[in-house]
Scaffold this motif. Structure first.
Motif, mmCIF file in Angstrom:
data_model
loop_
_atom_site.group_PDB
_atom_site.id
_atom_site.type_symbol
_atom_site.label_atom_id
_atom_site.label_comp_id
_atom_site.label_asym_id
_atom_site.label_seq_id
_atom_site.Cartn_x
_atom_site.Cartn_y
_atom_site.Cartn_z
ATOM 1 N N ALA A 303 -8.117 -4.564 8.522
ATOM 2 C CA ALA A 303 -6.846 -5.202 8.858
ATOM 3 C C ALA A 303 -5.703 -4.358 8.314
ATOM 4 C CB ALA A 303 -6.782 -6.611 8.270
ATOM 5 N N ASP A 304 -4.584 -4.422 8.998
ATOM 6 C CA ASP A 304 -3.385 -3.687 8.604
ATOM 7 C C ASP A 304 -2.570 -4.558 7.660
ATOM 8 O OD1 ASP A 304 -1.384 -1.830 8.430
ATOM 9 O OD2 ASP A 304 -0.478 -2.318 10.370
ATOM 10 N N LEU A 305 -2.998 -4.639 6.400
ATOM 11 C CA LEU A 305 -2.355 -5.507 5.416
ATOM 12 C C LEU A 305 -1.203 -4.795 4.715
ATOM 13 C CD1 LEU A 305 -5.415 -7.172 3.643
ATOM 14 C CD2 LEU A 305 -4.256 -7.852 5.760
ATOM 15 N N HIS A 306 -0.154 -5.557 4.433
ATOM 16 C CA HIS A 306 0.966 -5.005 3.678
ATOM 17 C C HIS A 306 0.534 -4.591 2.281
ATOM 18 C CE1 HIS A 306 4.933 -4.463 1.961
ATOM 19 N NE2 HIS A 306 4.624 -5.327 1.011
ATOM 20 N N THR A 307 -0.518 -5.206 1.773
ATOM 21 C CA THR A 307 -1.021 -4.879 0.440
ATOM 22 C C THR A 307 -1.249 -3.380 0.295
ATOM 23 O OG1 THR A 307 -2.120 -7.022 0.346
ATOM 24 C CG2 THR A 307 -2.824 -5.364 -1.246
ATOM 25 N N PHE A 308 -1.852 -2.774 1.291
ATOM 26 C CA PHE A 308 -2.118 -1.337 1.209
ATOM 27 C C PHE A 308 -0.818 -0.537 1.191
ATOM 28 C CE2 PHE A 308 -5.985 -3.026 3.359
ATOM 29 C CZ PHE A 308 -6.894 -2.730 2.352
ATOM 30 N N ASP A 309 0.155 -0.959 1.965
ATOM 31 C CA ASP A 309 1.451 -0.288 1.973
ATOM 32 C C ASP A 309 2.145 -0.445 0.625
ATOM 33 O OD1 ASP A 309 3.630 1.100 3.355
ATOM 34 O OD2 ASP A 309 4.705 -0.796 3.178
ATOM 35 N N ARG A 310 2.008 -1.617 0.035
ATOM 36 C CA ARG A 310 2.605 -1.915 -1.264
ATOM 37 C C ARG A 310 2.160 -0.907 -2.316
ATOM 38 N NH1 ARG A 310 6.008 -4.045 -5.178
ATOM 39 N NH2 ARG A 310 4.910 -5.262 -6.747
ATOM 40 N N TYR A 311 0.896 -0.505 -2.278
ATOM 41 C CA TYR A 311 0.356 0.423 -3.268
ATOM 42 C C TYR A 311 0.328 1.867 -2.770
ATOM 43 C CZ TYR A 311 -1.007 -3.847 -5.640
ATOM 44 O OH TYR A 311 -0.988 -5.076 -6.266
ATOM 45 N N GLY A 312 1.034 2.142 -1.683
ATOM 46 C CA GLY A 312 1.108 3.503 -1.178
ATOM 47 C C GLY A 312 -0.184 4.004 -0.580
ATOM 48 N N LEU A 313 -0.984 3.090 -0.008
ATOM 49 C CA LEU A 313 -2.310 3.448 0.485
ATOM 50 C C LEU A 313 -2.471 3.272 1.988
ATOM 51 C CD1 LEU A 313 -4.433 1.759 -2.351
ATOM 52 C CD2 LEU A 313 -3.824 4.181 -2.145
ATOM 53 N N SER A 314 -1.400 3.051 2.714
ATOM 54 C CA SER A 314 -1.525 2.800 4.148
ATOM 55 C C SER A 314 -2.182 3.954 4.887
ATOM 56 C CB SER A 314 -0.153 2.516 4.761
ATOM 57 O OG SER A 314 0.327 1.275 4.326
ATOM 58 N N ASN A 315 -1.888 5.176 4.468
ATOM 59 C CA ASN A 315 -2.403 6.349 5.171
ATOM 60 C C ASN A 315 -3.568 7.010 4.460
ATOM 61 O OD1 ASN A 315 -0.410 6.172 7.246
ATOM 62 N ND2 ASN A 315 1.080 7.070 5.834
ATOM 63 N N LYS A 316 -4.097 6.327 3.440
ATOM 64 C CA LYS A 316 -5.251 6.835 2.709
ATOM 65 C C LYS A 316 -6.382 5.818 2.826
ATOM 66 C CE LYS A 316 -2.261 9.045 -0.751
ATOM 67 N NZ LYS A 316 -0.979 8.475 -0.269
ATOM 68 N N PRO A 317 -7.616 6.235 3.075
ATOM 69 C CA PRO A 317 -8.724 5.276 3.161
ATOM 70 C C PRO A 317 -8.802 4.422 1.894
ATOM 71 C CG PRO A 317 -9.431 7.435 3.925
ATOM 72 C CD PRO A 317 -8.074 7.623 3.302
ATOM 73 N N ALA A 318 -8.776 3.103 2.074
ATOM 74 C CA ALA A 318 -8.762 2.205 0.927
ATOM 75 C C ALA A 318 -9.387 0.872 1.308
ATOM 76 C CB ALA A 318 -7.330 1.990 0.433
ATOM 77 N N MET A 319 -9.793 0.121 0.287
ATOM 78 C CA MET A 319 -10.365 -1.206 0.526
ATOM 79 C C MET A 319 -10.099 -2.128 -0.645
ATOM 80 S SD MET A 319 -14.479 -0.997 -0.167
ATOM 81 C CE MET A 319 -14.775 0.022 1.251
#
Length: 346
Positions: A303-319
């Motif tokens: 899912a495209d969660l804002h959480t990942f953007d919050r931590y600067g991880l939108s463009n990096k593989p993360a979970m």
């Protein structure tokens, strides 16, 4: 491509999945199980007591100064009985201004403690300042209630401006974020069903325990020693999430190469704590590594969660590593001061 189905999924916590709304159902096989090997998430230590490096992958989030804490000095929460809510998340009893107990979900993926609107009204808590809430669905201005004294066992946290959200979306009386657990060594003991927390310190590891270290971002612990198919993946231990969630960058990585498990693919509707809705796709991940741990045959929601953007991880593989995987361990610890987590295998 496998068959696709549509299902209602759980609401989201501040960082991940939380309790399902009334009448919500899950697609068959959505939650990993240890019964059948074909759908189980299996943990195996690559080597005992492995010490993972402190070096972060290139582009790791910076570590800003930790937020100030208003809590009074104490010796930790002691040992408290854990229970599970309808979404299999860990809950613990807390006292608010001497009243209670009330069931709060332990949410290591959230940087703030929140309270349900219904409980705040029932307790007559005074209104606090409006704050910016970084939730899974985006950024919103929300009201707060002032909790003068929050007691978690022996631990007391004072003067909390807690965001106020609907109980139907929280699925609980409230959620304990890392602002209430900062500087603590938090032990979630699934085998004995207890929660304990002591001041941050090193611990002795047995041969079934693996330690994984990470970096800090807005006070959140982000594990940096994780890989899928040889590529670095950032991992947030999220006890408030019912299911493990990957971002779209991780989904693109998995889709670019073969190796995923065949079978049914499911679409799921997500509902955030503020009522926002979005869609997640459920896929299988054949194998991933977190430090010296190996997880196999894991079903992952993307899912495209804002959480990942919050931590600067939108463009990096993360979970966000959720309860579907964490609960397969006997014990999981998170130390926000030492920036490390441990996983004790069964």
């Amino acid at each position: 491509m496998g068959r696709r189905t549509l299902a209602r999924l759980a609401v989201l916590s501040l960082a991940g999945f939380a309790a399902p709304t009334e009448g919500a159902t899950f697609a068959q096989g959505l939650v990993p199980t240890i019964v059948a090997a074909a759908s189980a998430a299996i943990w195996a230590p690559a080597k005992a007591r492995a010490q993972t490096p402190l070096q972060a992958p290139d582009g790791a989030p910076p570590s800003p100064d930790a937020a100030s804490s208003s809590e009074t000095p104490d010796n930790g929460v002691g040992s408290l009985a854990l229970s599970h809510d309808a979404a299999s998340r860990l809950t613990v009893s807390v006292m608010i201004d001497g009243k209670g107990p009330f069931d709060f979900v332990i949410d290591t993926g959230s940087d703030r403690t929140v309270i349900s609107r219904e409980l705040a009204l029932r307790l007559g808590l005074p209104k606090g300042p409006a704050v910016t809430l970084h939730g899974s669905a985006g950024v919103e201005q929300v009201e707060t209630a002032v909790i003068s004294r929050l007691s978690i066992g022996k631990r007391v946290v004072e003067s909390i401006d807690a965001p106020v959200l609907a109980a139907a979306n929280l699925g609980a009386d409230g959620m304990l974020g890392i602002d209430s657990l900062r500087d603590e060594h938090v032990v979630m003991d699934f085998k004995n069903k207890t929660l304990s927390a002591t001041p941050s310190s090193s611990v002795d590891l047995d041969h079934l325990t693996v330690i994984v270290r990470g970096r800090s971002r807005f006070g959140q612990l982000i594990l940096v020693d994780a890989q899928v198919r040889g590529r670095n993946v950032y991992v947030i231990v999220d006890s408030g999430a019912q299911n493990t969630i990957g971002n779209l960058a991780l989904q693109r990585l998995l889709s670019s190469k073969s190796g995923g498990l065949p079978g049914e693919q499911a679409l799921a509707e997500e509902i955030s704590v503020t009522g926002g809705r979005s869609t997640a796709e459920i896929q299988n991940v054949a194998e991933m590594h977190i430090g010296a741990l190996t997880i196999r045959n894991m079903r992952l929601a993307f899912a495209d969660l804002h959480t990942f953007d919050r931590y600067g991880l939108s463009n990096k593989p993360a979970m966000l590593l959720g309860m579907d995987v964490l609960s397969l361990c006997d014990r999981v610890t998170v130390d926000f001061d030492r920036l490390e987590a441990t996983f004790t295998l069964r």
